[in-house]
Design an enzyme around this catalytic site. Structure first.
Site, PDB file in Angstrom:
ATOM      1  N   ASP A 252       0.860  -1.177   0.000  1.00 59.47           N
ATOM      2  CA  ASP A 252       0.000   0.000   0.000  1.00 59.47           C
ATOM      3  C   ASP A 252       0.904   1.237   0.000  1.00 59.47           C
ATOM      4  OD1 ASP A 252       0.861   0.338   2.617  1.00 59.47           O
ATOM      5  OD2 ASP A 252      -1.130   0.273   3.521  1.00 59.47           O
TER       6      ASP A 252
ATOM      7  N   CYS B 188       2.901  -3.382   3.995  1.00 63.20           N
ATOM      8  CA  CYS B 188       2.082  -2.234   4.360  1.00 63.20           C
ATOM      9  C   CYS B 188       2.742  -1.612   5.593  1.00 63.20           C
ATOM     10  CB  CYS B 188       0.620  -2.625   4.577  1.00 63.20           C
ATOM     11  SG  CYS B 188       0.279  -3.719   5.964  1.00 63.20           S
TER      12      CYS B 188
ATOM     13  N   THR C 292       2.315  -2.059   8.871  1.00 64.84           N
ATOM     14  CA  THR C 292       2.691  -3.082   9.852  1.00 64.84           C
ATOM     15  C   THR C 292       2.980  -4.440   9.222  1.00 64.84           C
ATOM     16  OG1 THR C 292       0.382  -3.707  10.106  1.00 64.84           O
ATOM     17  CG2 THR C 292       1.236  -2.027  11.641  1.00 64.84           C
ATOM     18  N   GLY C 293       2.526  -4.644   8.022  1.00 62.83           N
ATOM     19  CA  GLY C 293       2.573  -5.967   7.390  1.00 62.83           C
ATOM     20  C   GLY C 293       1.360  -6.810   7.732  1.00 62.83           C
TER      21      GLY C 293
ATOM     22  N   GLY D 274      -2.114  -6.067   8.028  1.00 64.62           N
ATOM     23  CA  GLY D 274      -3.353  -5.995   7.247  1.00 64.62           C
ATOM     24  C   GLY D 274      -3.224  -6.660   5.891  1.00 64.62           C
TER      25      GLY D 274
ATOM     26  N   HIS E 141       9.274 -24.837   7.490  1.00 62.63           N
ATOM     27  CA  HIS E 141       8.267 -25.635   8.198  1.00 62.63           C
ATOM     28  C   HIS E 141       6.846 -25.414   7.685  1.00 62.63           C
ATOM     29  CE1 HIS E 141      10.733 -26.647  12.090  1.00 62.63           C
ATOM     30  NE2 HIS E 141      11.381 -26.922  10.974  1.00 62.63           N
TER      31      HIS E 141
ATOM     32  N   ARG F  79       7.768 -34.423   8.095  1.00 63.92           N
ATOM     33  CA  ARG F  79       6.672 -34.318   9.059  1.00 63.92           C
ATOM     34  C   ARG F  79       5.892 -33.015   8.903  1.00 63.92           C
ATOM     35  NH1 ARG F  79      11.162 -32.478  11.722  1.00 63.92           N
ATOM     36  NH2 ARG F  79      10.902 -30.814  13.268  1.00 63.92           N
ATOM     37  N   HIS F  80       6.511 -32.032   8.261  1.00 65.48           N
ATOM     38  CA  HIS F  80       5.830 -30.743   8.104  1.00 65.48           C
ATOM     39  C   HIS F  80       4.776 -30.782   6.997  1.00 65.48           C
ATOM     40  CE1 HIS F  80       8.721 -29.171  10.882  1.00 65.48           C
ATOM     41  NE2 HIS F  80       9.704 -29.562  10.103  1.00 65.48           N
TER      42      HIS F  80
ATOM     43  N   ARG G 243       1.210 -31.342   8.160  1.00 66.03           N
ATOM     44  CA  ARG G 243       0.668 -30.188   8.893  1.00 66.03           C
ATOM     45  C   ARG G 243       0.233 -29.095   7.918  1.00 66.03           C
ATOM     46  NH1 ARG G 243       5.774 -30.629  13.065  1.00 66.03           N
ATOM     47  NH2 ARG G 243       5.099 -32.585  14.008  1.00 66.03           N
TER      48      ARG G 243
HETATM   49  C1  RB5 Z   1      -2.150   2.480   6.545  1.00 62.59           C
HETATM   50  O1  RB5 Z   1      -2.198   3.662   7.267  1.00 62.59           O
HETATM   51  C2  RB5 Z   1      -1.953   1.290   7.467  1.00 62.59           C
HETATM   52  O2  RB5 Z   1      -3.113   1.060   8.194  1.00 62.59           O
HETATM   53  C3  RB5 Z   1      -1.561   0.069   6.687  1.00 62.59           C
HETATM   54  O3  RB5 Z   1      -0.396   0.349   5.972  1.00 62.59           O
HETATM   55  C4  RB5 Z   1      -1.247  -1.174   7.469  1.00 62.59           C
HETATM   56  O4  RB5 Z   1      -0.389  -0.914   8.527  1.00 62.59           O
HETATM   57  C5  RB5 Z   1      -2.401  -1.996   7.873  1.00 62.59           C
HETATM   58  O5  RB5 Z   1      -2.264  -3.126   8.381  1.00 62.59           O
END
Ligand code: RB5
Length: 147
Positions: A10, A67, A69-70, A72, A100, A134-135, A138
């Protein structure tokens, strides 16, 4: 190494995505960067879905999605059948989700990890391979949850 790696993000992670693209292209991976390239706010689910569909269809072998935080974009990608995506903030996890969990996508948070660590995480992910054994059963159980 002749594998196609799709990248998407994003707006929060454009610069880091482009750094990842340059980094892995220089190492010989084939990069399919599906953007975006302009800084307007754009919803992460659409970019996670687009990359995930290219991996699920087999058009690309692996995906790296980013994004803020990664989290979303990882959640969105994991809604696509056949996708196993993990957010990683350390190299150990990045290696293990390949070895794994047979992860086919990696998610990164551009507001969480700096560029140097992010590129090390990418190298750990792309440099590892599924161990099977074994993985495998799973991972098959994960697929059965999609049925
Ligand atoms: C965008 O502001 C932010 O919400 C998006 O990049 C991400 O962190 C969502 O998980």
């Amino acid at each position: 190494m002749n594998q196609r790696i799709v990248l998407s993000s994003d707006h929060a992670a454009i610069a880091l995505r482009q750094a990842v693209a340059s980094h892995i292209a220089a190492k010989g991976w084939t990069v399919v960067d599906i953007g975006p390239t302009t800084p307007e706010s754009t919803p992460y689910p659409k970019h996670g879905e687009a990359a995930a569909r290219l991996v699920a269809s087999g058009d690309c072998d692996l995906g790296i999605i980013l994004c803020g935080t990664g989290q979303g974009i990882m959640m969105a990608a994991n809604k696509i059948k056949g996708i196993r995506c993990g957010v990683c903030m350390d190299t150990f996890s990045a290696r293990m989700i390949r070895q794994h969990n047979n992860a086919n996508m990696l998610a990164l948070g551009a507001r969480v990890v700096g560029e140097g660590l992010a590129l090390d995480i990418v190298d750990a992910f792309l440099g590892a391979a599924f161990e099977g054994g074994r993985h495998a059963a799973r991972v098959e159980m994960i697929a059965m949850l999609e049925a």
